[in-house]
Design a protein around this motif. Structure first.
Motif, PDB file in Angstrom:
ATOM      1  N   LYS A   1      20.098 -14.207  17.211  1.00 44.94           N
ATOM      2  CA  LYS A   1      20.245 -15.605  17.568  1.00 44.94           C
ATOM      3  C   LYS A   1      19.513 -16.445  16.532  1.00 44.94           C
ATOM      4  O   LYS A   1      18.304 -16.307  16.338  1.00 44.94           O
ATOM      5  CB  LYS A   1      19.676 -15.860  18.963  1.00 44.94           C
ATOM      6  CG  LYS A   1      20.435 -16.915  19.741  1.00 44.94           C
ATOM      7  CD  LYS A   1      20.005 -16.944  21.195  1.00 44.94           C
ATOM      8  CE  LYS A   1      20.892 -17.900  21.987  1.00 44.94           C
ATOM      9  NZ  LYS A   1      20.464 -17.977  23.398  1.00 44.94           N
TER      10      LYS A   1
ATOM     11  N   ILE B   1      26.656  -4.223  22.057  1.00 43.58           N
ATOM     12  CA  ILE B   1      26.868  -5.046  20.866  1.00 43.58           C
ATOM     13  C   ILE B   1      25.510  -5.555  20.399  1.00 43.58           C
ATOM     14  O   ILE B   1      24.684  -5.976  21.214  1.00 43.58           O
ATOM     15  CB  ILE B   1      27.789  -6.243  21.180  1.00 43.58           C
ATOM     16  CG1 ILE B   1      29.155  -5.754  21.643  1.00 43.58           C
ATOM     17  CG2 ILE B   1      27.930  -7.156  19.971  1.00 43.58           C
ATOM     18  CD1 ILE B   1      30.047  -6.860  22.144  1.00 43.58           C
ATOM     19  N   ARG B   2      25.287  -5.520  19.112  1.00 47.70           N
ATOM     20  CA  ARG B   2      24.040  -6.020  18.549  1.00 47.70           C
ATOM     21  C   ARG B   2      24.297  -7.327  17.814  1.00 47.70           C
ATOM     22  O   ARG B   2      25.326  -7.497  17.161  1.00 47.70           O
ATOM     23  CB  ARG B   2      23.431  -5.008  17.581  1.00 47.70           C
ATOM     24  CG  ARG B   2      23.043  -3.692  18.238  1.00 47.70           C
ATOM     25  CD  ARG B   2      22.173  -2.892  17.307  1.00 47.70           C
ATOM     26  NE  ARG B   2      20.985  -3.637  16.942  1.00 47.70           N
ATOM     27  CZ  ARG B   2      19.895  -3.724  17.704  1.00 47.70           C
ATOM     28  NH1 ARG B   2      19.855  -3.112  18.863  1.00 47.70           N
ATOM     29  NH2 ARG B   2      18.852  -4.420  17.304  1.00 47.70           N
ATOM     30  N   GLY B   3      23.354  -8.248  17.949  1.00 45.83           N
ATOM     31  CA  GLY B   3      23.478  -9.514  17.255  1.00 45.83           C
ATOM     32  C   GLY B   3      22.119 -10.152  17.100  1.00 45.83           C
ATOM     33  O   GLY B   3      21.100  -9.590  17.510  1.00 45.83           O
TER      34      GLY B   3
ATOM     35  N   TYR C   1      29.303 -10.834  26.972  1.00 43.62           N
ATOM     36  CA  TYR C   1      27.883 -11.074  27.250  1.00 43.62           C
ATOM     37  C   TYR C   1      27.247  -9.886  27.983  1.00 43.62           C
ATOM     38  O   TYR C   1      26.071  -9.579  27.787  1.00 43.62           O
ATOM     39  CB  TYR C   1      27.711 -12.358  28.067  1.00 43.62           C
ATOM     40  CG  TYR C   1      27.679 -13.609  27.228  1.00 43.62           C
ATOM     41  CD1 TYR C   1      26.634 -13.824  26.330  1.00 43.62           C
ATOM     42  CD2 TYR C   1      28.678 -14.570  27.319  1.00 43.62           C
ATOM     43  CE1 TYR C   1      26.593 -14.971  25.548  1.00 43.62           C
ATOM     44  CE2 TYR C   1      28.649 -15.721  26.541  1.00 43.62           C
ATOM     45  CZ  TYR C   1      27.600 -15.914  25.651  1.00 43.62           C
ATOM     46  OH  TYR C   1      27.557 -17.039  24.871  1.00 43.62           O
TER      47      TYR C   1
ATOM     48  N   PHE D   1      26.906 -12.071  14.416  1.00 40.43           N
ATOM     49  CA  PHE D   1      27.132 -10.635  14.537  1.00 40.43           C
ATOM     50  C   PHE D   1      27.623 -10.082  13.209  1.00 40.43           C
ATOM     51  O   PHE D   1      28.325 -10.769  12.453  1.00 40.43           O
ATOM     52  CB  PHE D   1      28.167 -10.344  15.635  1.00 40.43           C
ATOM     53  CG  PHE D   1      27.799 -10.933  16.960  1.00 40.43           C
ATOM     54  CD1 PHE D   1      27.014 -10.230  17.844  1.00 40.43           C
ATOM     55  CD2 PHE D   1      28.217 -12.217  17.304  1.00 40.43           C
ATOM     56  CE1 PHE D   1      26.651 -10.784  19.063  1.00 40.43           C
ATOM     57  CE2 PHE D   1      27.865 -12.772  18.513  1.00 40.43           C
ATOM     58  CZ  PHE D   1      27.077 -12.058  19.394  1.00 40.43           C
TER      59      PHE D   1
ATOM     60  N   ILE E   1      30.286 -15.901  17.592  1.00 34.29           N
ATOM     61  CA  ILE E   1      30.621 -15.250  18.853  1.00 34.29           C
ATOM     62  C   ILE E   1      32.112 -15.342  19.170  1.00 34.29           C
ATOM     63  O   ILE E   1      32.704 -14.394  19.704  1.00 34.29           O
ATOM     64  CB  ILE E   1      29.767 -15.836  20.006  1.00 34.29           C
ATOM     65  CG1 ILE E   1      29.902 -14.964  21.265  1.00 34.29           C
ATOM     66  CG2 ILE E   1      30.140 -17.282  20.291  1.00 34.29           C
ATOM     67  CD1 ILE E   1      28.887 -15.300  22.340  1.00 34.29           C
TER      68      ILE E   1
ATOM     69  N   TRP F   1      24.736 -17.464  18.067  1.00 31.32           N
ATOM     70  CA  TRP F   1      24.761 -16.019  17.877  1.00 31.32           C
ATOM     71  C   TRP F   1      25.512 -15.685  16.589  1.00 31.32           C
ATOM     72  O   TRP F   1      26.513 -16.315  16.256  1.00 31.32           O
ATOM     73  CB  TRP F   1      25.469 -15.328  19.051  1.00 31.32           C
ATOM     74  CG  TRP F   1      24.604 -15.155  20.264  1.00 31.32           C
ATOM     75  CD1 TRP F   1      24.625 -15.899  21.399  1.00 31.32           C
ATOM     76  CD2 TRP F   1      23.601 -14.165  20.454  1.00 31.32           C
ATOM     77  NE1 TRP F   1      23.692 -15.454  22.293  1.00 31.32           N
ATOM     78  CE2 TRP F   1      23.047 -14.378  21.736  1.00 31.32           C
ATOM     79  CE3 TRP F   1      23.100 -13.127  19.677  1.00 31.32           C
ATOM     80  CZ2 TRP F   1      22.035 -13.588  22.255  1.00 31.32           C
ATOM     81  CZ3 TRP F   1      22.094 -12.333  20.188  1.00 31.32           C
ATOM     82  CH2 TRP F   1      21.571 -12.567  21.462  1.00 31.32           C
TER      83      TRP F   1
ATOM     84  N   GLN G   1      18.420  -8.851  26.017  1.00 31.82           N
ATOM     85  CA  GLN G   1      18.280 -10.190  25.456  1.00 31.82           C
ATOM     86  C   GLN G   1      17.166 -10.988  26.127  1.00 31.82           C
ATOM     87  O   GLN G   1      16.679 -11.960  25.568  1.00 31.82           O
ATOM     88  CB  GLN G   1      19.612 -10.951  25.579  1.00 31.82           C
ATOM     89  CG  GLN G   1      20.779 -10.282  24.889  1.00 31.82           C
ATOM     90  CD  GLN G   1      20.544 -10.090  23.402  1.00 31.82           C
ATOM     91  OE1 GLN G   1      19.854 -10.893  22.775  1.00 31.82           O
ATOM     92  NE2 GLN G   1      21.105  -9.037  22.839  1.00 31.82           N
TER      93      GLN G   1
ATOM     94  N   TRP H   1      28.135  -6.746  27.557  1.00 28.68           N
ATOM     95  CA  TRP H   1      27.902  -5.754  26.497  1.00 28.68           C
ATOM     96  C   TRP H   1      26.669  -6.124  25.676  1.00 28.68           C
ATOM     97  O   TRP H   1      25.895  -5.263  25.271  1.00 28.68           O
ATOM     98  CB  TRP H   1      29.125  -5.672  25.586  1.00 28.68           C
ATOM     99  CG  TRP H   1      30.315  -5.012  26.209  1.00 28.68           C
ATOM    100  CD1 TRP H   1      30.338  -4.266  27.349  1.00 28.68           C
ATOM    101  CD2 TRP H   1      31.663  -5.039  25.727  1.00 28.68           C
ATOM    102  NE1 TRP H   1      31.605  -3.824  27.617  1.00 28.68           N
ATOM    103  CE2 TRP H   1      32.450  -4.281  26.632  1.00 28.68           C
ATOM    104  CE3 TRP H   1      32.292  -5.628  24.637  1.00 28.68           C
ATOM    105  CZ2 TRP H   1      33.810  -4.092  26.462  1.00 28.68           C
ATOM    106  CZ3 TRP H   1      33.655  -5.441  24.459  1.00 28.68           C
ATOM    107  CH2 TRP H   1      34.412  -4.683  25.358  1.00 28.68           C
ATOM    108  N   LEU H   2      26.492  -7.410  25.454  1.00 30.11           N
ATOM    109  CA  LEU H   2      25.356  -7.874  24.663  1.00 30.11           C
ATOM    110  C   LEU H   2      24.041  -7.581  25.382  1.00 30.11           C
ATOM    111  O   LEU H   2      23.063  -7.130  24.773  1.00 30.11           O
ATOM    112  CB  LEU H   2      25.502  -9.373  24.404  1.00 30.11           C
ATOM    113  CG  LEU H   2      24.575 -10.014  23.367  1.00 30.11           C
ATOM    114  CD1 LEU H   2      24.748  -9.362  22.009  1.00 30.11           C
ATOM    115  CD2 LEU H   2      24.840 -11.512  23.284  1.00 30.11           C
ATOM    116  N   ARG H   3      24.012  -7.814  26.712  1.00 33.86           N
ATOM    117  CA  ARG H   3      22.799  -7.552  27.492  1.00 33.86           C
ATOM    118  C   ARG H   3      22.452  -6.074  27.517  1.00 33.86           C
ATOM    119  O   ARG H   3      21.285  -5.700  27.531  1.00 33.86           O
ATOM    120  CB  ARG H   3      22.965  -8.067  28.930  1.00 33.86           C
ATOM    121  CG  ARG H   3      22.933  -9.576  29.076  1.00 33.86           C
ATOM    122  CD  ARG H   3      22.777  -9.965  30.538  1.00 33.86           C
ATOM    123  NE  ARG H   3      23.869  -9.467  31.359  1.00 33.86           N
ATOM    124  CZ  ARG H   3      24.989 -10.135  31.592  1.00 33.86           C
ATOM    125  NH1 ARG H   3      25.172 -11.331  31.047  1.00 33.86           N
ATOM    126  NH2 ARG H   3      25.926  -9.626  32.366  1.00 33.86           N
TER     127      ARG H   3
END
Length: 503
Positions: free
Chosen positions: A55, A51-53, A43, A62, A28, A60, A181, A45-47
């Protein structure tokens, strides 16, 4: 190499949700530095799925290629755990079988393509709900299912590999502006789309189950959903009683029925009747279903302390003529609504089996006969029943045993059984009704005006049967009577009426 929450092999990393990320992976901190952004923004953008990732344990990871694509303004590439083509083929065949002219969808994102097909078909088939479900088959295997609710009944659309369900629900979360997420807590959102010129609102609910997340979409067309009282399929005397109560200066009008019985449609039809009369109208809803011109809509937010009761207290100080509360959920809200109804028109709904049961519930809320008599002007109860398809329904002659119960109900209401049309029909099924034998729904609605005689019964001996008897003598036609009359006219079936009313 194995980790606590996933594994790494020659193709990349697969976590417990079966989501695969391949290629060079970064952590991250490296991703934030590459994007030259802050941690809160990253975060967010992640929600939202920008952004895709994945866990792995608490860490995290990516794909560097996705970060590079984001820097260039391109979307990340989704690698699915299983081939989605069988699902797309099933959806295409479903559309062909029902003669739905699907637009050509060439989006390279196959998950988005599948979701778009599902939403389009549901709108075209006039479904009220779309369900994305995890399920167990008879042989004990997990599967994903898509179902439409059509005229109150569930219809299977497709079954597919359960591993495709998380990507489909993630796409819905992105469209509904929810946190992709978060998979362990319920979430609610809203999707707005346009289908062949018709603006569609969809209320979305995400629910974590023991088999995985499910999603339910409630479809509401802005153009077609809001009916007026004059366009509702109700008897003239019912329409007249509602308008009479709405024309007053104060009093509570309560609509009752179970889920999906059309209560919200009736409440909004009442609002539509009041709007041209230059009334100040405030609604308190959870959530707001439609935005009407000239109406102040307030959305309840319990997390921030904006409960129904608190917002009703604020609304009362805004000098309204009418307040609509979507549901009387608790004693505090009911008590305040009852008090407010002495000076304003109050529209609301409650779960009850019939009109008499509404008054019984008010007594359980702590009210008494005199207050009910002063505050409540009209209560209604309603059900939606499937209408027979006019293209394929055929006439039948029910046996004496089948008609014994309907006849006793009609005669108990003081009506002449032999004056009914006696033109019963049964469903067959054709292309017009997708083989179901039914097309559309009609409403059964009973209305009860709160008269001094009813208040006396509430005060001396609150008996729902006695209340129904008095209301019937004063002109109320029960939902059962209306349903039997519609069945005798060939509009619905007796079995549908009896099943819906649990008779």
């Amino acid at each position: 190499m194995k980790t606590k929450k996933g594994r790494k092999d020659g193709t990349g990393i697969m976590n417990e949700d079966k989501t695969i990320i391949t290629g060079d992976l970064i952590n991250i901190e490296q991703a934030i530095n590459a994007l030259k952004t802050s941690r809160p923004t990253f975060y967010r953008w992640l929600r939202k799925g920008v952004i895709r990732g994945t866990k792995i344990g608490r860490q995290w990871r990516f794909r560097k290629e996705d970060i590079d694509r984001l820097i260039k303004g391109e979307k990340p590439i989704l690698t699915l755990p299983v081939n989605i083509q069988p699902l797309l083929a099933t959806l295409e065949q479903f559309a062909v079988d029902r003669k739905i002219n699907m637009p050509k969808l060439r989006d390279p994102n196959e998950v988005l393509q599948a979701v778009s097909m599902i939403l389009f078909m549901a709108v075209k088939m006039k479904a009220s709900d779309i369900h994305f479900l995890p399920a167990i088959t008879r042989d004990g295997n997990k599967t994903g299912q898509i179902k439409f609710r059509m005229m109150g009944t569930m219809q299977d659309v497709a079954s597919f590999d359960i591993r495709l369900l998380p990507p489909l629900i993630e796409r819905l979360k992105i469209m509904a502006n929810c946190n992709i997420q978060e998979t362990m807590l319920p979430q609610d959102g809203r999707i707005q789309i346009n289908v062949t010129g018709d603006d569609i609102d969809m209320r979305v609910s995400f629910l974590p189950t023991c088999l995985g997340e499910s999603a339910t979409l409630r479809i509401m067309s802005r153009q077609n959903e809001i009916l007026t009282l004059d366009k509702m399929d109700i008897p003239d005397y019912v329409r007249g009683a509602i308008k009479k109560a709405l024309d007053g200066l104060h009093g509570m009008i309560v609509v009752s029925g179970p889920n999906s019985s059309g209560k919200s449609t009736t409440l909004y039809a009442c609002l539509s009747y009041l709007i041209p009369k230059n009334k100040k109208i405030i609604t308190i809803e959870d959530p707001v279903l439609f935005l009407l011109p000239g109406v102040e809509h307030v959305s309840v937010n319990t997390d921030k302390g904006m409960t129904h009761a608190k917002m009703l207290g604020v609304a009362r100080r805004s000098a309204p003529d009418c307040i609509m509360i979507d549901q009387l959920k608790d004693h505090e809200t009911f008590a305040m609504a009852q008090q407010t109804a002495l000076n304003n028109i109050i529209l609301s709904s409650v779960y009850a089996s019939d009109a008499a049961d509404v008054l019984m519930r008010f007594l359980k809320f702590g009210s008494n006969a005199d207050i009910i008599g002063d505050a409540v002007k009209l209560v209604t109860a309603q059900r939606l029943v499937r209408k027979l398809c006019l293209n394929c329904a055929i006439k039948i002659n029910p046996t004496h045993d089948v008609l014994t119960r309907p006849k006793s109900i009609i005669e108990a209401a003081g009506l002449n059984w032999h004056e009914l049309q006696q033109s019963y029909k049964k469903p067959v099924g054709c292309t017009e009704c997708n083989g179901t034998g039914f097309y559309g729904r009609t409403v059964l609605m009973e209305v009860m005006e709160i008269t001094p005689e009813i208040v006396t019964v509430l005060r001396e001996n609150p008996d729902p049967e006695k209340i129904r008897e008095i209301a019937t003598k004063q002109g109320m036609k029960s939902m059962a009577v209306q349903g039997i009359c519609k069945a005798a006219n060939g509009e619905v079936t007796l079995s549908e009426v009896f099943a819906m009313l649990a008779l």
